[in-house]
Each structure stands twice: as structure tokens, then as C-alpha cells.
Write a protein that holds these residues in place. Structure first.
Motif, PDB file in Angstrom:
ATOM      1  N   MET A   1      41.264  41.994  37.845  1.00 27.82           N
ATOM      2  CA  MET A   1      42.781  42.452  37.809  1.00 27.82           C
ATOM      3  C   MET A   1      43.023  43.863  36.947  1.00 27.82           C
ATOM      4  O   MET A   1      44.105  44.419  37.467  1.00 27.82           O
TER       5      MET A   1
ATOM      6  N   ARG B   1      45.081  47.067  38.477  1.00 30.01           N
ATOM      7  CA  ARG B   1      45.969  47.766  37.809  1.00 30.01           C
ATOM      8  C   ARG B   1      45.783  49.218  37.418  1.00 30.01           C
ATOM      9  O   ARG B   1      46.638  50.126  37.651  1.00 30.01           O
TER      10      ARG B   1
ATOM     11  N   VAL C   1      53.535  50.247  33.775  1.00 29.54           N
ATOM     12  CA  VAL C   1      53.553  48.902  33.936  1.00 29.54           C
ATOM     13  C   VAL C   1      54.651  48.786  35.298  1.00 29.54           C
ATOM     14  O   VAL C   1      55.553  47.927  35.423  1.00 29.54           O
ATOM     15  N   SER C   2      54.097  49.487  36.276  1.00 31.50           N
ATOM     16  CA  SER C   2      54.818  49.412  37.506  1.00 31.50           C
ATOM     17  C   SER C   2      54.912  48.094  38.263  1.00 31.50           C
ATOM     18  O   SER C   2      53.949  47.518  38.190  1.00 31.50           O
ATOM     19  N   ASN C   3      55.561  48.064  39.336  1.00 31.08           N
ATOM     20  CA  ASN C   3      55.678  46.868  40.094  1.00 31.08           C
ATOM     21  C   ASN C   3      54.242  46.855  40.919  1.00 31.08           C
ATOM     22  O   ASN C   3      53.673  45.818  41.177  1.00 31.08           O
TER      23      ASN C   3
ATOM     24  N   ILE D   1      51.569  45.687  38.638  1.00 31.85           N
ATOM     25  CA  ILE D   1      51.516  44.017  38.430  1.00 31.85           C
ATOM     26  C   ILE D   1      51.165  43.385  39.804  1.00 31.85           C
ATOM     27  O   ILE D   1      50.512  42.293  39.854  1.00 31.85           O
ATOM     28  N   LEU D   2      51.921  43.721  40.789  1.00 30.77           N
ATOM     29  CA  LEU D   2      51.759  43.014  42.168  1.00 30.77           C
ATOM     30  C   LEU D   2      50.045  43.171  42.582  1.00 30.77           C
ATOM     31  O   LEU D   2      49.209  42.264  43.085  1.00 30.77           O
TER      32      LEU D   2
ATOM     33  N   ALA E   1      47.665  43.514  40.472  1.00 31.54           N
ATOM     34  CA  ALA E   1      46.811  42.235  39.796  1.00 31.54           C
ATOM     35  C   ALA E   1      47.015  40.886  40.198  1.00 31.54           C
ATOM     36  O   ALA E   1      46.138  40.148  40.158  1.00 31.54           O
ATOM     37  N   ILE E   2      48.261  40.684  40.306  1.00 26.37           N
ATOM     38  CA  ILE E   2      48.245  39.331  41.304  1.00 26.37           C
ATOM     39  C   ILE E   2      47.508  39.137  42.412  1.00 26.37           C
ATOM     40  O   ILE E   2      46.702  38.119  42.574  1.00 26.37           O
ATOM     41  N   GLU E   3      47.662  40.290  43.160  1.00 23.73           N
ATOM     42  CA  GLU E   3      46.701  40.252  44.523  1.00 23.73           C
ATOM     43  C   GLU E   3      45.228  40.192  44.423  1.00 23.73           C
ATOM     44  O   GLU E   3      44.589  40.207  45.249  1.00 23.73           O
ATOM     45  N   ALA E   4      44.720  40.607  43.080  1.00 21.86           N
ATOM     46  CA  ALA E   4      43.176  40.967  42.799  1.00 21.86           C
ATOM     47  C   ALA E   4      42.587  39.625  43.111  1.00 21.86           C
ATOM     48  O   ALA E   4      41.162  39.760  43.282  1.00 21.86           O
ATOM     49  N   LEU E   5      43.143  38.453  43.048  1.00 19.16           N
ATOM     50  CA  LEU E   5      42.183  37.229  43.094  1.00 19.16           C
ATOM     51  C   LEU E   5      42.412  36.549  44.428  1.00 19.16           C
ATOM     52  O   LEU E   5      43.535  36.447  44.818  1.00 19.16           O
TER      53      LEU E   5
ATOM     54  N   TYR F   1      48.700  31.638  36.802  1.00 19.88           N
ATOM     55  CA  TYR F   1      49.029  33.057  36.309  1.00 19.88           C
ATOM     56  C   TYR F   1      49.869  32.825  35.092  1.00 19.88           C
ATOM     57  O   TYR F   1      50.936  31.956  35.276  1.00 19.88           O
TER      58      TYR F   1
ATOM     59  N   ARG G   1      61.031  41.955  31.900  1.00 14.70           N
ATOM     60  CA  ARG G   1      60.482  42.644  32.592  1.00 14.70           C
ATOM     61  C   ARG G   1      59.678  41.827  34.155  1.00 14.70           C
ATOM     62  O   ARG G   1      59.477  42.281  35.015  1.00 14.70           O
TER      63      ARG G   1
ATOM     64  N   ARG H   1      49.856  34.006  46.712  1.00 10.47           N
ATOM     65  CA  ARG H   1      48.592  34.385  46.661  1.00 10.47           C
ATOM     66  C   ARG H   1      47.616  32.961  46.288  1.00 10.47           C
ATOM     67  O   ARG H   1      46.691  33.097  45.662  1.00 10.47           O
TER      68      ARG H   1
END
Ligand SMILES: Cc1cc2nc3c(=O)[nH]c(=O)nc-3n(C[C@H](O)[C@H](O)[C@H](O)COP(=O)(O)OP(=O)(O)OC[C@H]3O[C@@H](n4cnc5c(N)ncnc54)[C@H](O)[C@@H]3O)c2cc1C
Ligand code: SF4
Ligand code: SF4
Lengths: 654, 151
Positions: free
Chosen positions: A121, A125, A642-644, A647-648, A650-654, B14, B50, B62
């Protein structure tokens, strides 16, 4: 993109649970990762040197450190990148100690799996990391203080004594505020004027303090470090440079109106100084009551003034100045008891307010310190003091405690006994709140030594019978109804926000609290700061405050200005939001939502020449909370660092 | 993680934690060596304000089996009021998720302060257990492989 991953053993804190060596191996095959290394202590000099040499050897442009919480060493590793000439924000930390090895020691296998996920993650990022910089803004090292009561005076003195220029703006003709009206002050009973006047004079003499009385702030723009402020100095009709304060004019002026300072218990002239120790010691003409202005007659003051200081044609002066900080010290107003029908709608002559009583007992007041009844001038021998009038009363929309009334009521009763030893004093109260240094002892002294009688219960009615007043109520301790006759009734009217607080707040673009006092940034951790950086709070504009508290707050607020002025520059946070103006629709959702009011509208010209409104983030004000980002319907505002995308990813990393 | 194999399936959660309160709370749980299930993957954000609803939806898409969002208690926000805006958004998200058919246990919004390590640990335990009972989430999940073959 060349990413290096550095995994820390933290002695055995991490490696005792997570298989760090295996992890370093598997991560090295991860797309984008050029090199992956482990070390006993990454934060140590050898650990940092390992990072530095790897960055050079493999020409890395960004790194991930898997270690303890970023709260500990994020800055260490940022500095490490900076040493290498890289941007310090090309870094992500994977927290594999506090949030992995230390909490999953029961299952090393899952812990290792989780550590791998956390590193993945972080890699995702860091891929979207961008170079961030801070911009520098210069600071106007001058302070504006609004309100010249004891709090404003103290803030001004504290700032000026540290060597900075202060402009103190006061609306009335003199500084001093409410404290100038008081007689003696609880709990020590020192005379209010004796302790306040020296401060007023000191402020007036101070070479770094500019006092603008009979003046008001009309407009404020800009931001911390450079507020642009418009101040209107109302015309006094008296030339300040020429006037010597002799007072000839006010002794000859034929017009008499109720004195604000004496709360209507005496008359003042149309040209007047509010009180003898006024600072500055220069009168003003109240044009609304002056015969010259009303009827073009009279002109006596001009004729008698030995210094030729009267100027009927004087106009208001508008000043535009820049300030680095603004301190609000506008104080409070008092509750208008005519709202209470049971207390006679404010129509009973011998029912007076606490502040009127302060003037009555004052030896330089309208009666020379004699406690007499307004109706017939007879000395008051039996007085009722009623507390909580417009405080702790939901019906009146005043749910809060005014805090000073219990104490000043005890003081008032004591002063009655001192002025008229054979008088009787009764205090009707709900609770006695005496939380302050020596306060409880003071109340005890009033009860025991001065034999003041405390009756617990709300008064249900006050009415006239003959010359006297009847107070009807219920003693909740004895369970009996009471009806007693008094010469005089004093109402402890509650402390309320300034009546113009709404328009004042709008002018400064600041928020008020639920009771319309000037709300603070944080009730515990930032009680003298506003959510607008560079705006500070002093004294009872924030909530009812007694003098010691007002003075303490004044010092605290001054320190905030001083620590601002001590900086060479203001630097903006690097992680702040930014607007992509090409897709911003100008809905200004973000502007309304930003807790710091960091966003404003801006006009821009499109490529085709059309003018369009978009949002613009003020870099010095934005604190980088990102609330605006999550609220933008067109996703055109983003938080740097801490851009969109980060974060997205990081979410998609798994 | 392979969500289809019941044998090895572990809930994937998460957690979006604000930097000043909840992330510190989780760190404190670490400092106190408080053991909790290794199912939660923490994403640090400056403020609960945020947290874009898109992040929550994306997590489910996901293959997350649960999402935890957490910030400072109302009145304690480091940024004064970000968490109030967050709260309003989370109420809507919760309704939306329920409408789509995602069990309410899978989405939790909790206020966790920097000192509430135990509350953090209990929240993670509770969510993990509840989700374990529910089994893998199937709603909103996008099967990426399938999508690629379709194209
Ligand atoms: C009856 C009574 C008795 C009291 N007795 C005691 C006591 O014995 N001991 C004690 O410790 N405390 C006592 N207090 C409390 C005390 O009065 C306050 O603590 C103190 O006055 C607070 O000072 P301040 O500077 O915050 O506000 P204020 O004294 O209200 O001063 C505010 C100043 O700001 C000015 N101002 C307001 N708005 C503007 C504007 N928009 N632009 C420019 N100027 C503006 C006002 O004209 C005023 O001069 C008493 C209060 C009352 C009502
Ligand atoms: S008479 Fe003239 S000098 Fe004296 S106080 Fe009045 S205006 Fe000032
Ligand atoms: S990030 Fe926060 S402080 Fe900055 S503009 Fe957006 S809402 Fe305001």
C-alpha cells in the motif's frame, strides 16, 4: 519511477514477529521496486547511510520505509532525503511495528502477510507522490486590538512591551470598558479605578501604542500576516491636538442627556468626557443631541473654549492599515431585564441593575457613594439582590451561567453594609458559584461577618406597594413562601454577547458560538485563538470572564501575536489543497465547508476569453485537513501529499 | 487475497483513520502490545473529513469485507469541525450501502480518540468477528479478471 524499499528489524521488535528477510526478498520483485533492503535499525546512522548509499547507487527517486509509526521517524527520513537533494515528500512509511508486529505477535504468519500488504500500500501511495514545497509569506509585524476594556489594554501593553507596534481601536470616547464603571472589585475589594487608571495612562503614553477612540473597524480583508483593515475615526468635533482637556466646554454646554457611563443615573452634556479619568482626556460632541448640529444655534462651546479646539466641520477620518494579527477584545453587554414581566418590565423605579448599583456605591459616582433610591432619594435600608436575571434561563434563550454575578452580588451586599451599617441585605439565589482563588472565602465572609442573608429560591414577583417594593418568592430550603418589603431591589443582570456580535462576526468573517459569543478554535487546547489564523481572543468577548481571567487571557492572546511576529516568514504547509481550475465548476461547496475559511472565489479567464468563477485556496490559511477535497462534487480539488490518486492506489494495491 | 476459497478466507477490513486521534489510538494499542486480529489494513488520512465516500465504495469494489472509518470525537477535531462534515457524509453512505444490500455490520463509523487504544482494539475485534460470521462480501465487488476477459 525508481522506488527503494527499506525494511527495519527494530532490533527484534519487528523481526521477532515479521519475517523481515523473506519480506525484503519478495518485495524486491514488486513492480517499480528497484531495490529492497533490510537493516537492524533504519533510523540509526548506519541505517540512514544504507538508505543514502542505495539512493545514490540505484538512482532512486522515491522511497518506502517500513518501520515504526510515522509519528516517530517520518521527519528523520524526510531529512535523509533532503540531505540527498531529493524532495522530502517522496517518502511513505509503512507502519509495521505499532500496527503490525506489536499487535499480531500471536500469529507471525498473518503478521508477515499483513506487513507485506502494508508495504504494498505504501509503494502504491509513493508512486503518486509529488514534490512539495512551502511558500513563504512576509509578516506585517503590527497588531490590531479591537476593544479598549481591561483585556484589550492588557493585550496592547503586552505586545507593545515586547517591541511591536499596536493600534488599539475603541468604539466609545474613552478606553477603560466596563471596569472603569466598577466601584470596588471582588474578592480583594481594591478600587477598580485605582488599578485600571494607571494601565490606561501607561497605554496612552506608550510610544508603540496608537489609541484610536471613538473609532470602529469597518472592513477587514487579507489573512494572517497581512490583514488589510479599514478603520473609521468618527469626528469628535474637537481638534485633539489643540484641546487641553480643561473641561470648560462641558461646564457651559446647555444640553443635558442621560449619562451612559452612569447608566442613566446622572446627566451629561452634549459635549462631554464620559468620566473624569477618561483616556484620552478630550471631549466629543454627541451630534445627535447638540443644539448646534440640530438647530444651528448655540455654539457656546466654541465661544468658551480657550484653545479654539472646537471644529463643527470636522469630518470622519478613514484609515487603511495593514496588520499581522488581530486581537478581539470587545467585551460584553448586559441583559435587558425588561424582558421579565415578573420583575416589572423594567418600569419599577426602585428596581435597578447591578451596574447601576456599581455607580451608586462609587464615591465619585452620581450620588457621591450614597446608596439612595431613584424614586425619592431616600437612603436604602433594606435591599434585595436577585441573582441569575437573564442567566441560566432557557426561556430567555440564556442557558449559560454569567459567572461573575454570584461574586459581584456578594460584593454588592458587603458594600451596602459598609456604606449603611444598619442596613439589611438579602440575596435571592439559585446556587452560589464561587469557584476562583479566594472566592469561596469571600462569600463566607459576606455571610458570616457581614450577616448578609442568603435565600435560596427564584423570585416570582416584584411589585410596588406604597413607597416600597414587595418581593414574593419561595424559599426552597425551608419550603416556605416568602413576601418581604424592600426599599431597593438590585437585579444581577446576566452577561450577554455584544448586541452587534452578528454583524461584527460577518465583518471579520469569523464564527460565533451557540450563545453568540466569539467562539474559540478549541475549547481546551486553543481557547484564545480563532479558527481564522492570526485572529486571537482576549477577555469576556469569548464568554463571561472576571477581571483576573480577562487579564490572563489578554496575556495569552498577546503571546500568540508575539510568536507570530517572532517568525522570519510565514511558511505555508506543504500538504494543502489545490484546485484544478480547468474543471472547477465554481459551485463553491468547498468554500462553505472549509473550517478555516481558506477558500475564496476567484475570477479567471478561459482560453476562449470567457470570465468564470472558480475556487481559490489561500496557501497560508489552509491547514490541509482535506475536508474540501472529500466534498467537491467534481473532484477538482485535491490534497497535496494525500491525494485522491494516492489513497485510491493504496486501496487498489491489495 | 483470494475471497472465493472458504478454507483460507480471512476477512479483509480497510480502516481509514484520522491522523490526530484514531491513528494515534491504533499506535497506542501497539505501544500497549494489545493483540487484535490481523485483518485490518490501516490508511492514514489527515482528518475524518478527508474520507471521500468514493474511498469506501472503492474498498468494497476491491473486495473489502468491511470498512471502518474513524476520527476524533465530535468537538475534538484537530481541524475544529472536519468530523462534523464527515459524520453527515457517513450517514448517507451507510444508507446507500444498506440500499445496495451490504450488511450494516460491514461499514462502521466510530469516534476513537488518541487515548482510546482499547476502543480501537474492541472495534476491530467486534468487526472481524461479525464479518467472519457473515462471510465474504459479494455486493459491489468488481471482478477485475472477468472484466478484462469481457473487453
Ligand atoms: C456589575 C458588574 C460587576 C463586576 N464586578 C467585578 C468585580 O468586582 N471583579 C471582577 O473581577 N470582575 C467584575 N466584573 C466583570 C468585569 O467587568 C469584566 O471582567 C471586565 O470588564 C472584562 O473586560 P473586557 O475588556 O473583556 O470587556 P469590557 O470591559 O466590556 O471592554 C470591552 C471594550 O470594547 C469596546 N468595544 C466593544 N465593541 C467594539 C467594537 N466593535 N469596536 C471597538 N470597540 C469595541 C467597548 O466599548 C469596551 O470599551 C463585573 C461585571 C459587572 C457587570
Ligand atoms: S474647552 Fe476646549 S480645550 Fe477645554 S476640553 Fe473643551 S474642547 Fe478641550
Ligand atoms: S484542506 Fe481543509 S483547510 Fe485546506 S482548504 Fe480544504 S477544507 Fe480548508
Amino acid at each position: 519511477m525508481r522506488i527503494g524499499v527499506f525494511i527495519c528489524h527494530c532490533g527484534t521488535n519487528i523481526s521477532g514477529v515479521v519475517d523481515v528477510v523473506k519480506l525484503a526478498e519478495s518485495i524486491s520483485h514488486y513492480p517499480g521496486v528497484v531495490i529492497s533492503k533490510e537493516n537492524k535499525y533504519m533510523c540509526s546512522d548506519p541505517g540512514q547511510n544504507l538508505i543514502k548509499s542505495a539512493v545514490k547507487e540505484y538512482n532512486l527517486d522515491r522511497i518506502v520505509v517500513a518501520s515504526c509509526t510515522p509519528k516517530l521517524h517520518e521527519n528523520t527520513f524526510r531529512a535523509c532525503l533532503e540531505d540527498l537533494g531529493l524532495n522530502p515528500y517522496m517518502l511513505e512509511i509503512a507502519n509495521i511495528r505499532e500496527q503490525c508486529s506489536w499487535v499480531h505477535s500471536d500469529n507471525p504468519e498473518l503478521a508477515t502477510k499483513k506487513a507485506e500488504d502494508l508495504i504494498k500500500m505504501a509503494i502504491a501511495r509513493v508512486r503518486f507522490a509529488k514534490e512539495l514545497t512551502c511558500s513563504k509569506v512576509t509578516i506585517e509585524r503590527r497588531a490590531l486590538v479591537i476593544g479598549g476594556g481591561v483585556a484589550g489594554i492588557q493585550s496592547a501593553l503586552d505586545i507593545a512591551n515586547a517591541g511591536y507596534h499596536v493600534t488599539l481601536v475603541e468604539r466609545t470616547p474613552s478606553i477603560g470598558g466596563r471596569m472603569a464603571q466598577l466601584d470596588k472589585t471582588f474578592p480583594t475589594l481594591d478600587c477598580s479605578a485605582c488599578i485600571l487608571t494607571p494601565k490606561m495612562v501607561e497605554a496612552n503614553r506608550h510610544h508603540l501604542i496608537k489609541i484610536l477612540t471613538y473609532s470602529e473597524v469597518e472592513e477587514v480583508s487579507g489573512f494572517v500576516g497581512s490583514f488589510e483593515v479599514t478603520i473609521r475615526m468618527k469626528s469628535r468635533s474637537v481638534e485633539m491636538k489643540k484641546c487641553t482637556g480643561c473641561g470648560m466646554c462641558q461646564s457651559k454646554c446647555p444640553v443635558k442627556v442621560d449619562s451612559e457611563f452612569d447608566e442613566g443615573l446622572s446627566k451629561r452634556r452634549a459635549i462631554y468626557m464620559p468620566f473624569p479619568q477618561a483616556v484620552p482626556n478630550i471631549p466629543v460632541i454627541d451630534r445627535a443631541n447638540c443644539r448646534y448640529f440640530l438647530e444651528k444655534k448655540c455654539g457656546v462651546c466654541k465661544k468658551v473654549c480657550p484653545s479654539d479646539a472646537i471644529d463643527y466641520d470636522q469630518e470622519d477620518t478613514i484609515l487603511k492599515e495593514k496588520f499581522g494579527s488581530i486581537t478581539i477584545a470587545t467585551g460584553f453587554d448586559l441583559f435587558d431585564h425588561s424582558a421579565y414581566g415578573e420583575y416589572g418590565y423594567g418600569k419599577l423605579k426602585n428596581v435597578i441593575t447591578s451596574i447601576q448599583y456599581e455607580r451608586l456605591v462609587n464615591s465619585s459616582g452620581p450620588t457621591g457613594g450614597h446608596i439612595i433610591r431613584p424614586s425619592d432619594g431616600k437612603e436604602a435600608k433594606k435591599v434585595a439582590f436577585i441573582s441569575c436575571v437573564g442567566s441560566r434561563d432557557n426561556k430567555m434563550g440564556k442557558p449559560y451561567c454569567s459567572k461573575v454575578c454570584c461574586m459581584y452580588t456578594a460584593k454588592h451586599a458587603l458594600l451596602l453594609k459598609e456604606h449603611v451599617p444598619d442596613a439589611e441585605a438579602y440575596i435571592f439565589y439559585i446556587d452560589i458559584r464561587a469557584a476562583g482563588k479566594n472566592y469561596e472565602e469571600f462569600v463566607y465572609r459576606v455571610q458570616e461577618n457581614y450577616r448578609v442573608k442568603y435565600i435560596r429560591g427564584r423570585v416570582s414577583k416584584i411589585f410596588e406597594e406604597g413607597d416600597n417594593l414587595i418581593v414574593r418568592g419561595f424559599d426552597t430550603l425551608s419550603g416556605e413562601s416568602i413576601e418581604m418589603e424592600f426599599d431597593l431591589v438590585v437585579l444581577a443582570v446576566g452577561v450577554i454577547p455584544r448586541k452587534d456580535s452578528d454583524s461584527f462576526a460577518r465583518m471579520l468573517n469569523i464564527s460565533l458560538d451557540a450563545n453568540h459569543f466569539v467562539g474559540e478554535l478549541h475549547p481546551k487546547l486553543a481557547p484564545v485563538e480563532k479558527n481564522t489564523p492570526g485572529i486571537f481572543l482576549s477577555g469576556s468577548c469569548q464568554y463571561p470572564r472576571d477581571i483576573p481571567e480577562s487579564v490572563a487571557m489578554a496575556g495569552a492572546a498577546a503571546v500568540k501575536s508575539l510568536s507570530l511576529f517572532a517568525k522570519e516568514f510565514l511558511t505555508s504547509e506543504p500538504m494543502i489543497s489545490e484546485v484544478n481550475t480547468s474543471i472547477c465548476t465554481g459551485c463553491l461547496n468547498c468554500k462553505n465547508i472549509c473550517p478555516y475559511r481558506a477558500i475564496n472565489e476567484e475570477e479567471i479567464k478561459d482560453l476562449d476569453g470567457k470570465i468564470r468563477i472558480v475556487a481559490k485556496v489561500n496557501e497560508t490559511i489552509c491547514r490541509g485537513c482535506g475536508t474540501c477535497v472529500a466534498s467537491c462534487p467534481s473532484q477538482c480539488i485535491n490534497l497535496k501529499g494525500v491525494s485522491n490518486e494516492q489513497i485510491l492506489a493504496a486501496i487498489e494495491a491489495l | 487475497m483470494d475471497n472465493n476459497n472458504q478454507q483460507t478466507w480471512e476477512p479483509k477490513i480497510y480502516a481509514f483513520l484520522c491522523n490526530w486521534c484514531s491513528y494515534e489510538g491504533a499506535d497506542l494499542a501497539g505501544g500497549g502490545r494489545r493483540i487484535y486480529p490481523a485483518n485490518v489494513r490501516i490508511i492514514r488520512v489527515p482528518c475524518s473529513g478527508r474520507i471521500d465516500p468514493v474511498f469506501i465504495l472503492k474498498s468494497f469494489e476491491r473486495g473489502a469485507d468491511g470498512v471502518l472509518v474513524s476520527g476524533c470525537h465530535p468537538g475534538d477535531c484537530h481541524y475544529t469541525e472536519g468530523n462534523y462534515f464527515a459524520r453527515r457524509k457517513f450517514v448517507l453512505v451507510k444508507k446507500l450501502l444498506e440500499y445496495v444490500g451490504i450488511e450494516p455490520e460491514r461499514f462502521q463509523a466510530r469516534w476513537i480518540s488518541a487515548s482510546e487504544a482499547i476502543k480501537f482494539v474492541e472495534t476491530v475485534k467486534e468487526m472481524t468477528e461479525n464479518i467472519r460470521k457473515l462471510g465474504p462480501n459479494t455486493k459491489l465487488v468488481k471482478n477485475i479478471k472477468e472484466e478484462i476477459t469481457c473487453q
